[in-house]
Enzyme design. Structure first.
Site, short mmCIF file in Angstrom:
data_model
loop_
_atom_site.label_atom_id
_atom_site.label_comp_id
_atom_site.label_asym_id
_atom_site.label_seq_id
_atom_site.Cartn_x
_atom_site.Cartn_y
_atom_site.Cartn_z
N ALA A 80 38.35 44.96 39.83
CA ALA A 80 38.47 46.13 41.02
C ALA A 80 37.93 47.49 40.50
CB ALA A 80 39.86 46.26 41.45
N GLU A 107 34.06 41.55 30.54
CA GLU A 107 35.10 40.74 31.33
C GLU A 107 35.19 39.45 30.76
OE1 GLU A 107 37.48 39.14 33.55
OE2 GLU A 107 37.03 41.15 34.00
N SER A 150 34.44 41.32 40.23
CA SER A 150 34.35 42.16 41.43
C SER A 150 34.89 41.34 42.57
CB SER A 150 33.24 42.73 41.61
OG SER A 150 33.25 43.97 42.88
N CYS A 186 42.92 40.12 47.08
CA CYS A 186 43.80 40.54 48.22
C CYS A 186 43.40 39.54 49.07
CB CYS A 186 43.77 41.98 48.76
SG CYS A 186 44.21 43.11 47.57
#
Length: 565
Positions: free
Chosen positions: A12, A34, A40, A44
């Protein structure tokens, strides 16, 4: 050569910071490191994927136009290099490099930076319970977890246990119930959502969930997860000796910030256990920034520090960091701790401080509880909800708000969050020029109505008593009179059985004052508290002194029926 910006973390805050930095500086060399192969993604949205509202997990990984946000996308569209399946091992502040390891090849090397961004997020808390590593026990940490859980449900898993009654637990609970599963929620504390709601509001949610078939077990500590004998979970055993059989377990007891890299690099860790940052999201090293679920924030109500990991905050952090690593001077003001979610047919929200938190922070809180409809009562689509406000008794300043129910809750929470940001008083809130039309609100919006209740209390007009205080008095056998001012039909439909109840409808009260004792405390009841407040004023005008009304009325009474309610 442009400035070298290295971002650790690709979910995020990291991608948001990198994208913002690129728009501000087309010449910068931007690299995202990462550990996983997912970038990305919309974490939620995972409960809604489990529920089936979102059909394909790829929708959580795509842009609004349906393009997967992968290495190719970031390079071709944003000229950002992504190092997937690469782990950041350490930060070498003296050399201004990050040592990384490629997980597939084992290759270890250093990446130089001018500005470094830590967006390493948080990790699920795994309690020390026997059996947490059994098959069928999940943490909802990324879309791969969501995919695995959904496969289990579609493969026949029906008996679900959720350990933890917080935000993740509630959202996943709703997802499972919607798919026809039987769900048991175990919460070690004595209420659901202990970090969000006051107990009486949490009990209202608990009552709703039970009515929808959820087995809610608060004050229940899980001792172990039972092995079927094949290495798969088969049951949940609690400290009180009970056991239920399960097909699947979701661990949802919260998260902790990932601070190992920062701590090992000698960066300051804050009082909450998360990385300390200033208003520009700089760590104790001015060339290293941090944001998202790994940092603490300033609470805009108290001015103190708070750890509130939310996707909305993480994305706002990313924009601020993107500005500042490219020469900007953008400040992040802090958070009002606004949280909203949906579980089945209930909308739930909280912003600012709870009443419990307000007391702990040294305030003398005054509260209101108001059951209201989200639009005019005569409009066919009206849905109810209950709103609670907390204010400072001395100044009238708003401290927080909570709301829940089938009605439009989030609109009201957003109004309150905005009011908190600008340190508004309940008088300010009551005077807001909010939009009104019958499909959208009542003529006086529920937010303003709840603020007016507090104003009346502060002016000495209204004297309320909370449901908890009244229950304690009733259970303690106190000698008081319960004056029910509803109609006989209402009282018959929803009786409040107690020998101390006296039914006198509000339209008969002035003619029947002689039936009430003047030497005993009187607590007035009605459905929502409005008529009870009017009755309190009538009695006060007639010389009765010890009179209070039940805050929120019986619509907000969260306790088991007395006799038959």
């Amino acid at each position: 050569m442009g400035r070298r910006i290295v971002v650790i973390g690709g979910v995020a805050t990291g991608p948001k910071a990198a994208a913002r930095a690129r728009r501000r500086d087309p010449d910068a060399e931007i690299t995202i490191i990462e550990r996983s192969g997912l970038f990305s993604y919309a974490g939620c949205g995972m409960p809604f994927y489990i529920e089936g509202v979102i059909r394909d997990v790829k929708e959580l990984l795509c842009t609004p136009l349906g393009v997967i946000r992968d290495e190719r996308y970031f390079k071709s569209v944003k000229d950002i290099d992504i190092l997937g399946r690469t782990e950041a091992l350490r930060i070498n502040r003296g050399e201004k490099t990050v040592t990384v390891r490629e997980l597939e090849t084992g290759r270890v090397y250093d990446i130089p930076y001018d500005k470094l961004v830590l967006a390493v997020g948080a990790r699920p808390i795994v309690p020390p319970i026997e059996g947490v590593d059994l098959d069928g026990v999940y943490r909802l940490n990324n879309p791969l977890d969501a995919e695995a859980i959904r496969r289990e449900v579609e493969g026949g898993a029906k008996e679900i246990a959720i350990i933890g009654g917080g935000l993740i637990g509630m959202e996943t609970c709703g997802a499972f119930i919607s798919r026809g599963c039987r769900v048991t929620v175990f919460e070690m504390l004595d209420q659901l959502l202990p970090a969000l709601l006051d107990r009486e509001m949490a009990l209202l949610l608990e009552n709703y969930l039970r009515a929808e078939g959820v087995d809610v077990r608060t004050g229940s500590r899980v001792e172990r997860l039972v092995d079927s004998g094949t290495g798969r979970v088969a049951g949940v055993a609690t400290a009180d000796g009970r056991r239920i059989d399960v097909d699947l377990v979701v661990m949802a007891v919260g998260v902790r910030p990932n601070v190992a890299l920062a701590r090992e690099a000698g960066l300051e860790i804050g009082e909450t256990g998360a990385i300390a940052v200033n208003e520009y999201l700089q760590t104790s090293d001015p060339d290293i920034y941090a944001g998202g679920d790994c940092v603490e924030n300033t609470c805009l109500v108290t001015g103190g520090k708070a750890y509130v990991p939310l996707g909305s905050t993480a994305n706002k952090h990313g924009r601020v960091i993107g500005d500042n690593v490219t020469g900007g001077r953008t400040a992040f003001p802090g958070v009002t701790r606004t949280t909203v979610f949906k579980v089945l047919g209930y909308n739930v929200g909280k912003t600012g401080l709870s009443e419990r938190e307000a007391k702990a922070a040294g305030y003398d809180p005054v509260t209101s509880v108001a059951p209201k409809g989200d639009c005019s009562h005569y409009y066919p689509a009206a849905h109810p909800f209950i709103i609670k406000l907390i204010a400072d008794r001395r100044t009238g300043r708003l401290l927080g708000g909570q709301a829940l129910g089938p009605g439009e809750v989030v609109k009201r929470i957003d109004v309150l969050a905005t009011a908190l940001r600008f340190r508004a008083s309940v008088e300010d809130i009551a005077g807001l020029d909010l939009g009104y039309a019958p499909p959208y609100s009542t003529a006086i919006d529920p937010v303003a109505h709840a603020a007016n209740i507090i104003r009346n209390k502060m002016e000495g007009l209204a004297r309320g008593t909370s449901a908890a205080d009244l229950k304690a008095k009733l259970d303690g056998g106190e000698d008081l009179t319960l004056l029910d001012v509803r109609t006989p039909a209402e009282a018959e439909e929803q009786p409040f059985r107690d020998p101390r109840v006296r039914l006198i409808p509000i339209d008969e009260l002035r003619q029947r004052l002689g039936e009430l004792p003047r030497s005993r405390e009187i607590v007035v009841l009605c459905r929502t508290g409005v008529r009870a407040y009017e009755a309190q004023r009538v009695l006060n005008g007639a010389g009765f002194r010890d009179v209070r009304f039940l805050d929120g009325g019986l619509a907000a009474w969260p306790y088991p029926p007395r006799g038959a309610v």
